[in-house]
Scaffold this motif. Structure first.
Motif, short mmCIF file in Angstrom:
data_model
loop_
_atom_site.label_atom_id
_atom_site.label_comp_id
_atom_site.label_asym_id
_atom_site.label_seq_id
_atom_site.Cartn_x
_atom_site.Cartn_y
_atom_site.Cartn_z
N GLY A 296 12.10 5.03 -12.06
CA GLY A 296 11.04 5.96 -11.69
C GLY A 296 9.93 5.28 -10.93
N ALA A 297 9.57 4.08 -11.37
CA ALA A 297 8.52 3.33 -10.68
C ALA A 297 8.99 2.87 -9.31
CB ALA A 297 8.10 2.14 -11.53
N VAL A 298 10.27 2.51 -9.19
CA VAL A 298 10.82 2.13 -7.88
C VAL A 298 10.64 3.27 -6.89
CG1 VAL A 298 12.93 1.60 -6.60
CG2 VAL A 298 12.48 0.45 -8.78
N ALA A 299 11.00 4.47 -7.30
CA ALA A 299 10.85 5.64 -6.43
C ALA A 299 9.39 5.89 -6.10
CB ALA A 299 11.47 6.86 -7.09
N ALA A 300 8.52 5.71 -7.07
CA ALA A 300 7.09 5.98 -6.86
C ALA A 300 6.48 5.04 -5.83
CB ALA A 300 6.34 5.87 -8.19
N VAL A 301 6.81 3.75 -5.92
CA VAL A 301 6.17 2.80 -5.01
C VAL A 301 6.85 2.73 -3.66
CG1 VAL A 301 5.29 1.41 -6.93
CG2 VAL A 301 7.47 0.80 -5.88
N THR A 302 8.15 2.99 -3.58
CA THR A 302 8.86 2.87 -2.30
C THR A 302 8.89 4.17 -1.52
OG1 THR A 302 11.02 3.30 -3.32
CG2 THR A 302 10.31 1.00 -3.15
N GLU A 303 9.09 5.30 -2.22
CA GLU A 303 9.23 6.57 -1.52
C GLU A 303 7.91 7.32 -1.40
OE1 GLU A 303 12.28 8.77 -3.53
OE2 GLU A 303 13.67 7.07 -3.53
N ARG A 304 7.12 7.30 -2.47
CA ARG A 304 5.86 8.05 -2.46
C ARG A 304 4.65 7.17 -2.21
NH1 ARG A 304 8.50 9.96 -6.98
NH2 ARG A 304 6.93 9.19 -8.46
N ARG A 305 4.90 5.85 -2.05
CA ARG A 305 3.85 4.89 -1.73
C ARG A 305 2.71 4.93 -2.74
NH1 ARG A 305 7.58 3.33 0.99
NH2 ARG A 305 7.45 2.50 3.11
N LYS A 306 3.07 5.02 -4.02
CA LYS A 306 2.09 5.04 -5.09
C LYS A 306 1.76 3.63 -5.55
CE LYS A 306 1.85 9.57 -5.58
NZ LYS A 306 0.60 10.32 -5.35
N SER A 307 0.65 3.48 -6.27
CA SER A 307 0.32 2.22 -6.90
C SER A 307 1.25 1.99 -8.08
CB SER A 307 -1.13 2.23 -7.38
OG SER A 307 -2.03 2.40 -6.30
N LEU A 308 1.37 0.73 -8.50
CA LEU A 308 2.21 0.40 -9.65
C LEU A 308 1.37 0.44 -10.92
CD1 LEU A 308 4.87 -0.56 -10.87
CD2 LEU A 308 4.16 -2.92 -10.36
N LEU A 309 1.79 1.28 -11.87
CA LEU A 309 1.07 1.46 -13.13
C LEU A 309 1.80 0.76 -14.27
CD1 LEU A 309 0.25 5.27 -12.77
CD2 LEU A 309 -1.19 3.30 -12.15
N PRO A 310 1.10 0.48 -15.38
CA PRO A 310 1.74 -0.21 -16.52
C PRO A 310 2.95 0.54 -17.06
CG PRO A 310 -0.65 -0.16 -16.80
CD PRO A 310 -0.34 0.73 -15.63
N ALA A 311 2.92 1.87 -17.01
CA ALA A 311 3.99 2.67 -17.61
C ALA A 311 5.35 2.39 -16.99
CB ALA A 311 3.66 4.16 -17.49
N GLY A 312 5.38 1.96 -15.72
CA GLY A 312 6.65 1.76 -15.05
C GLY A 312 7.20 0.36 -15.14
N ILE A 313 6.48 -0.56 -15.79
CA ILE A 313 6.91 -1.96 -15.85
C ILE A 313 7.66 -2.22 -17.14
CG2 ILE A 313 6.14 -4.37 -15.76
CD1 ILE A 313 3.61 -3.37 -14.37
N VAL A 314 8.80 -2.87 -17.04
CA VAL A 314 9.61 -3.13 -18.24
C VAL A 314 9.65 -4.61 -18.61
CG1 VAL A 314 11.05 -1.11 -17.88
CG2 VAL A 314 11.74 -3.29 -16.87
N GLU A 315 9.27 -5.51 -17.68
CA GLU A 315 9.35 -6.93 -17.99
C GLU A 315 8.39 -7.72 -17.08
OE1 GLU A 315 12.77 -10.46 -18.37
OE2 GLU A 315 13.32 -8.42 -17.76
N VAL A 316 7.84 -8.79 -17.63
CA VAL A 316 6.95 -9.69 -16.89
C VAL A 316 7.55 -11.09 -16.93
CG1 VAL A 316 4.65 -10.71 -16.77
CG2 VAL A 316 4.92 -8.32 -17.47
N GLU A 317 7.67 -11.71 -15.76
CA GLU A 317 8.21 -13.07 -15.68
C GLU A 317 7.23 -13.97 -14.95
OE1 GLU A 317 11.93 -12.85 -13.67
OE2 GLU A 317 12.81 -11.40 -15.06
N GLY A 318 7.11 -15.21 -15.39
CA GLY A 318 6.25 -16.19 -14.73
C GLY A 318 4.86 -16.25 -15.32
N THR A 319 4.06 -17.15 -14.77
CA THR A 319 2.67 -17.35 -15.21
C THR A 319 1.76 -17.15 -14.02
OG1 THR A 319 3.39 -18.97 -16.87
CG2 THR A 319 1.06 -18.97 -16.26
#
Length: 380
Positions: A296-319
């Motif tokens: 859902g977040a992929v579609a939001a940021v690529t197709e609808r050019r939305k900002s990325l919100l916490p709700a769409g993130i499933v994993e964090v990698e790196g420091t």
């Protein structure tokens, strides 16, 4: 693949040759002796003669020159390019002085002065450094100086092995608003196969990335350089995204190339270019981590050019810290974008999958914001 020069190719060659502001990059193998341990003063002088003629004619030139490490090999008594970082840095320290002294002597014969500009990855990946580098180069050009740009190999770490300055040259072309980029190497052009292979043909014109689908692109071709044809094609793509045409050829053909002759390979710029900030995000930054997002977040940021919100993130990698670049990835690992993150990697995991409204209610109003704002996000 385009197999013969076209009107568009001819026009682009003319545009590069007549560029008001030109960035020229020369590789280590083009400037060093056959044994790779000493500067080839004759080759360097021929390059300077061609560039000085343009400068004397009123055009501006920025030279991105490799060769510092190679120039230090002989004086250090080494038989080949060192592989360990400390010795590479030592060779660069010795060779950088010799390289700039040779350029100053050659340009001074034409009444021109050079200015040394040493850059590290931080100078292109941190926005404040990026703009400072731009101001320095602009001022040098205004003063009639020929900037000689190189990576600061004496203090660089992982980036010392990156790209033989090809990517740096493309970023500099964007940085200074160049009208053309010339990449000088030890082969005459891009070929549709290894140049030494029988039947391999020169590719005179690359109009789009589709023209490269049938081309076999090799790696490093020199004992003293660190780049190869891959990095040159990538550099042409970076410059093209900024609307800058690129001409790839060998040093002995630089005079013909600048006269618009059908030599080397010319790469057309992109039909549409991103804004400067988006180009900087896409090409000048190095991701410090990764954010994996759901469909859902992929579609939001690529197709609808939305900002990325916490709700769409499933994993964090790196420091990483707030304001640093991160790659935004789909669940299958594909990198779909790069952006500047508003939260550190230490804070972000406890926000995942939650709405900004809930976070603001529980943690405070400062948490009612995007993880990556759409203005700070470029889709790759």
């Amino acid at each position: 693949m385009t197999t013969a020069p076209t009107a568009s190719a001819a026009a682009l060659r003319h545009a590069v040759g007549e560029a008001r502001r030109l960035v020229v990059k020369v590789g280590s193998s083009s400037l060093t002796s056959a044994d790779g341990g000493h500067l080839d003063v004759g080759a360097l002088g021929a390059l300077v003669d061609a560039l000085a003629a343009r400068r004397v004619a009123g055009r501006q030139v920025v030279l991105v020159s490799s060769g510092a490490i190679a120039a230090g090999i002989g004086p250090l008594g080494l038989s080949r390019r060192p592989t360990d970082l400390a010795t590479q840095q030592a060779a660069a320290s010795v060779g950088q002085g010799a390289l700039v002294a040779a350029y100053q002597a050659a340009f001074s014969r034409h009444g021109l002065t050079v200015g040394q500009v040493l850059l590290t990855a931080d100078d292109t990946t941190r926005r404040s450094h990026y703009t400072n580098a731009r101001r320095t180069l602009e001022r040098l050009l205004e003063l009639g100086i020929v900037p000689i740009v190189n990576e600061n190999d004496t203090v660089a770490t992982h980036e010392i092995r990156f790209g033989d300055n090809d990517r740096l040259a493309a970023l500099v072309a964007d940085l200074v608003g160049a009208d053309g980029l010339v990449l000088l190497t030890d082969v005459d052009a891009l070929h549709d196969g290894p140049p030494s292979q029988a039947g391999s043909r020169r590719v005179p014109f690359v109009a789009t990335t589709e023209d490269l689908e049938s081309v076999t692109i090799g790696g490093t071709g020199s004992a003293v350089g660190s780049g190869g044809m891959v990095t040159k094609v990538e550099a042409a793509g970076i410059a093209g995204a900024a609307g800058v045409p690129t001409l790839l050829t060998r040093l002995p053909d630089v005079g013909a190339a600048l006269a618009g002759a059908d030599v080397g390979t010319v790469f057309a710029p992109a039909a549409a270019t991103r804004a400067s900030r988006k180009r900087w995000l896409a090409h000048a930054t190095t991701a410090r981590g990764r954010l994996v997002i759901d469909d859902g977040a992929v579609a939001a940021v690529t197709e609808r050019r939305k900002s990325l919100l916490p709700a769409g993130i499933v994993e964090v990698e790196g420091t990483f810290g707030p304001g640093e670049p991160v790659d935004v990835c789909a669940a299958d690992g594909r990198v779909i974008g790069r952006g500047l993150v508003n939260y550190s990697s230490g804070v972000l995991p406890r926000l995942l999958g939650r709405s900004t409204r809930d976070l603001a209610r529980e943690l405070g109003p400062e948490y009612e914001r995007e993880v990556v704002h759409r203005d700070d996000l470029v889709i790759l």
